[in-house]
Design a protein around this motif. Structure first.
Motif, PDB file in Angstrom:
ATOM      1  N   ASN A  36       0.823  -1.204   0.000  1.00  0.00           N
ATOM      2  CA  ASN A  36       0.000   0.000   0.000  1.00  0.00           C
ATOM      3  C   ASN A  36       0.861   1.260   0.000  1.00  0.00           C
ATOM      4  O   ASN A  36       0.593   2.212  -0.741  1.00  0.00           O
ATOM      5  CB  ASN A  36      -0.918  -0.008   1.222  1.00  0.00           C
ATOM      6  N   ILE A  87       2.610   1.768  -3.472  1.00  0.00           N
ATOM      7  CA  ILE A  87       1.666   2.225  -4.490  1.00  0.00           C
ATOM      8  C   ILE A  87       1.225   3.650  -4.213  1.00  0.00           C
ATOM      9  O   ILE A  87       1.087   4.469  -5.134  1.00  0.00           O
ATOM     10  CB  ILE A  87       0.447   1.283  -4.564  1.00  0.00           C
ATOM     11  N   CYS A  88       0.987   3.983  -2.952  1.00  0.00           N
ATOM     12  CA  CYS A  88       0.588   5.347  -2.604  1.00  0.00           C
ATOM     13  C   CYS A  88       1.647   6.359  -3.029  1.00  0.00           C
ATOM     14  O   CYS A  88       1.334   7.390  -3.633  1.00  0.00           O
ATOM     15  CB  CYS A  88       0.341   5.460  -1.095  1.00  0.00           C
ATOM     16  N   LYS A 130       2.328   8.795   1.223  1.00  0.00           N
ATOM     17  CA  LYS A 130       1.565   7.741   1.886  1.00  0.00           C
ATOM     18  C   LYS A 130       0.252   8.303   2.419  1.00  0.00           C
ATOM     19  O   LYS A 130       0.173   9.460   2.825  1.00  0.00           O
ATOM     20  CB  LYS A 130       2.364   7.141   3.036  1.00  0.00           C
ATOM     21  N   LYS A 186      -6.765   2.630   3.949  1.00  0.00           N
ATOM     22  CA  LYS A 186      -6.611   1.179   3.889  1.00  0.00           C
ATOM     23  C   LYS A 186      -7.951   0.484   4.063  1.00  0.00           C
ATOM     24  O   LYS A 186      -8.253  -0.493   3.375  1.00  0.00           O
ATOM     25  CB  LYS A 186      -5.614   0.710   4.950  1.00  0.00           C
ATOM     26  N   MET A 214      -9.924   0.725   0.873  1.00  0.00           N
ATOM     27  CA  MET A 214      -9.501  -0.215  -0.146  1.00  0.00           C
ATOM     28  C   MET A 214      -9.983  -1.632   0.159  1.00  0.00           C
ATOM     29  O   MET A 214     -10.322  -2.401  -0.739  1.00  0.00           O
ATOM     30  CB  MET A 214      -7.976  -0.194  -0.277  1.00  0.00           C
ATOM     31  N   PHE A 240      -4.505   0.939  -7.909  1.00  0.00           N
ATOM     32  CA  PHE A 240      -4.623   0.391  -6.559  1.00  0.00           C
ATOM     33  C   PHE A 240      -5.279  -0.976  -6.555  1.00  0.00           C
ATOM     34  O   PHE A 240      -4.825  -1.897  -5.874  1.00  0.00           O
ATOM     35  CB  PHE A 240      -5.396   1.366  -5.663  1.00  0.00           C
ATOM     36  N   THR A 293      -2.213  -3.395  -5.405  1.00  0.00           N
ATOM     37  CA  THR A 293      -2.016  -3.587  -3.966  1.00  0.00           C
ATOM     38  C   THR A 293      -2.420  -4.982  -3.515  1.00  0.00           C
ATOM     39  O   THR A 293      -1.597  -5.773  -3.077  1.00  0.00           O
ATOM     40  CB  THR A 293      -2.807  -2.533  -3.174  1.00  0.00           C
TER      41      THR A 293
END
Length: 491
Positions: free
Chosen positions: A178, A181-182, A189, A197, A200, A290, A294
Motif C-alpha cells: 500500500n 503504491i501510494c 503515503k 486502507k 480499499m 490500486f 495492492t
C-alpha cells in the motif's frame, strides 16, 4: 441477511418450479458446450460455492475444459485448460476482448471508465496506451527504484525490531504494498487519518460480492434489501471524495514531482496523447492502479512466504542462493536479482498454485463465434480458471498439487502471456499492463526477507503439520487468516 436471502430465493424457486420442466423440454438443440443441469431462475449459481475456482475445477473434470453454465440469465463459458485458453485469448482474442457489465464495477469503477474493465473499443485503446506508455513503461518502473528501496528498508527495520518475536507477515506485506503504491501513484503515503486502507478493503470486498440483480434482473430488489446497494453507493462516494481531493491537491500544488497523478494531469494539460482525458478518467486509472497493484501483489508475497515456511528445504535453498549472490551486502538490490534463478522459480511455482485472481477478470464475446466446433453467441461471458490450468497434469506432471519450484528449471513456460499453461496476469489484448511493475517489487521484497532473516512458523502453529491453509472469498484469493511467523536476524 444471508438467511433471508436464501429464503427469498427458495420461495422464488418454489413459485416457478414448473418452469424447470418447461425449460428442460424447450432448450434449443443448438451445438453448445457441455453443461451441468440447472435450476429454474438461478441456473447454476448454486454450484459455485464459497470458492468458485475450486467448484468449477471439479465440474470441469466431469463436463470438460470448455463448459457452459447459466448464472441466472447470464450464459457463462468456463475455460479450464491451457489449450482452450489459447483459443480464447489468442486465436479469437479480438472476439473475446470485451468485459461484461456488472453493477458492482459500474458503481465502484466509474462505469467502465477505467482500463481493466472498460468495454473493448476506442476509449479502452486510448486509456491503455496512456498506461503502457506513460505510467507503466520500463523507464517509469526504473524511475521508482528509490521509492521501492526506501519502503523495503523501512519494512526490514520494522521486522528487525521484533526479531525473534512473532510478526504478522500478512499485515506487514499489505502495508508495504500500500505504501509503495501510494507514493508512486499519489506522491505520498495515506495512512489511518484518511481510513484509506479500510476504504480499499471495502472496495476489493465489494468487487467480489455477489449481486443477485446481475444474474436475475427482476430480483435486483434483493440487493437493496440485503444492503449491497447501500454499501456500493457509500463506498463509491467515499472513493470519489478521496480521489477528487488527491487530484485537486496536485492541481493546486503544481509541483515538480512525477507521481502518476502528476503525469496524468500533464497529459490532460498538454493534450500530448492526441485526445482528451478528463478528470473522471484520471480518477478511474488511479483507482485501477490500486485495485490491480495492492491486493494482488501482497497476496502473492503472502502465499510465497506461506509455501516457503511449509517447505523449509525450499526456504533453505533460496536463502543459500540469495546470500551467496549478496555475500557481504546488507540488502538486496534490483541488479542482484538478475541471477537468482531459484527465486524466480519459487515465484513462478507460487503463481501456478496460487494465482491472486484464480478466475481472472471475465471476458465477453462481442459477436457470434465458433469455438472448438461449438456455437458461442455474442454476449457470452467467459471465465478462465487460471487456478485449474495451473493444476493440469498434462502440463505439470503427476504431482500438480505439490509445491516444487524445481519443475520450472527444465520448463520454458513463463507467466508473461505467451505461454497459456501459466497465465496469472492474463494474455492477449487484455493482459495486465503492470506485469513488470509487479514482478520487480515482489522479487526485491522476497529476496530481502530471506537474505536478512531466518524464518519459521510459531511452535503452536499447526499449518506445517496439516499443510492446509484456508482461503478467503472474493475476487483476489489470499489467506483466510493472517500469516504469523518468527523472524531471527542473521546479523
Amino acid at each position: 441477511m444471508e438467511m433471508m436471502f436464501m429464503i427469498l430465493l427458495m420461495c422464488s424457486i418454489i413459485f416457478i418450479t414448473t418452469l424447470f420442466f418447461i425449460n428442460q423440454n424447450s432448450r434449443k438443440k443448438s451445438n453448445t458446450p457441455p453443461s451441468p443441469p440447472r435450476l429454474p431462475l438461478i441456473g447454476n449459481l448454486h454450484q459455485l460455492g464459497r470458492h468458485p475456482h475450486r467448484s468449477l475445477c471439479s465440474l470441469s473434470h466431469r463436463y470438460g475444459p470448455l463448459m457452459l453454465l447459466h448464472l441466472g440469465r447470464v450464459p457463462v463459458l468456463v475455460v479450464s485448460s491451457a489449450d482452450v485458453a489459447r483459443d480464447v485469448l489468442k486465436t479469437h482474442d479480438r472476439v473475446f476482448a470485451s468485459r461484461p457489465w456488472s453493477k458492482n464495477t459500474e458503481k465502484l469503477l466509474y462505469d467502465g471508465r477505467d482500463v481493466a474493465l472498460a468495454p473493448y473499443g476506442e476509449y479502452w485503446r486510448q486509456m491503455k496506451s496512456v498506461c503502457v506508455l506513460s505510467l507503466l513503461s520500463n523507464k517509469m518502473v526504473r524511475s521508482f527504484r528509490d521509492v521501492r528501496q526506501q519502503e523495503i528498508s523501512l519494512m526490514m527495520e520494522k521486522i528487525g525490531q521484533s526479531s525473534s518475536l512473532q510478526v504478522n507477515l500478512s499485515e506487514i506485506l499489505a502495508s508495504l504494498t500500500n505504501d509503495v503504491i501510494c507514493r508512486i501513484a499519489l506522491g505520498r503515503k495515506y495512512g489511518g487519518e484518511t481510513d484509506f486502507k479500510e476504504l480499499m478493503k471495502r472496495l476489493t470486498r465489494l468487487l467480489g460480492a455477489v449481486s443477485v440483480g446481475n444474474h436475475v434482473p427482476w430480483l435486483s430488489w434483493i440487493d437493496w434489501l440485503c444492503g449491497l446497494d447501500g454499501q456500493l453507493e457509500k463506498t463509491r462516494n467515499d472513493l470519489d471524495e478521496f480521489l477528487e481531493r488527491v487530484v485537486q491537491d496536485h492541481v493546486d500544488v503544481n509541483g515538480d514531482s512525477t507521481d502518476f497523478v502528476d503525469v496524468l494531469l500533464a497529459i490532460q494539460r498538454e493534450k500530448s496523447v492526441g485526445f482528451e482525458i478528463d478528470r473522471v478518467s484520471i480518477k478511474a486509472i488511479i483507482l485501477d492502479i490500486f485495485v490491480g497493484g495492492t491486493d494482488t501483489s501482497y497476496t502473492l508475497m503472502e502465499w510465497v512466504m506461506t509455501e516457503l515456511l511449509h517447505h523449509p528445504e525450499c526456504l533453505k535453498r533460496l536463502q543459500e542462493e540469495v546470500r551467496t549472490i549478496c555475500k557481504g551486502k546488507s540488502s538486496v538490490s534490483e541488479e542482484d536479482i538478475k541471477d537468482m534463478n531459484y527465486l524466480k522459480a519459487v515465484i513462478k511455482e507460487t503463481l501456478r498454485l496460487h494465482p491472486p485472481l484464480p478466475l481472472m477478470v471475465p471476458h465477453e464475446s462481442t459477436q457470434d463465434v465458433k469455438l472448438r466446433d461449438y456455437h458461442i453467441p455474442a454476449g457470452t461471458v467467459v471465465m478462465i480458471n487460471a487456478w485449474a490450468i495451473g493444476r493440469e497434469a498434462a502440463t505439470w506432471g503427476p504431482d500438480p498439487e505439490e509445491f516444487r519450484p524445481e519443475r520450472h528449471f527444465n520448463s520454458s513456460v513463463d507467466f508473461r502471456g505467451q505461454d497459456f499453461e501459466l497465465i496469472p496476469f492474463g494474455a492477449g489484448r487484455r493482459i495486465c499492463p503492470a506485469i513488470s511493475f509487479a514482478v520487480v517489487l515482489n522479487e526485491e521484497v522476497l529476496a530481502n526477507l530471506v537474505h536478512r532473516f531466518d524464518w519459521r512458523l510459531p511452535d503452536e502453529s499447526t499449518e506445517d503439520q496439516t499443510g492446509v491453509v484456508a482461503e478467503s472469498t472474493g475476487v483476489a484469493i489470499h489467506r483466510m487468516f493472517p500469516l504469523y511467523a518468527i523472524a531471527s536476524s542473521t546479523t
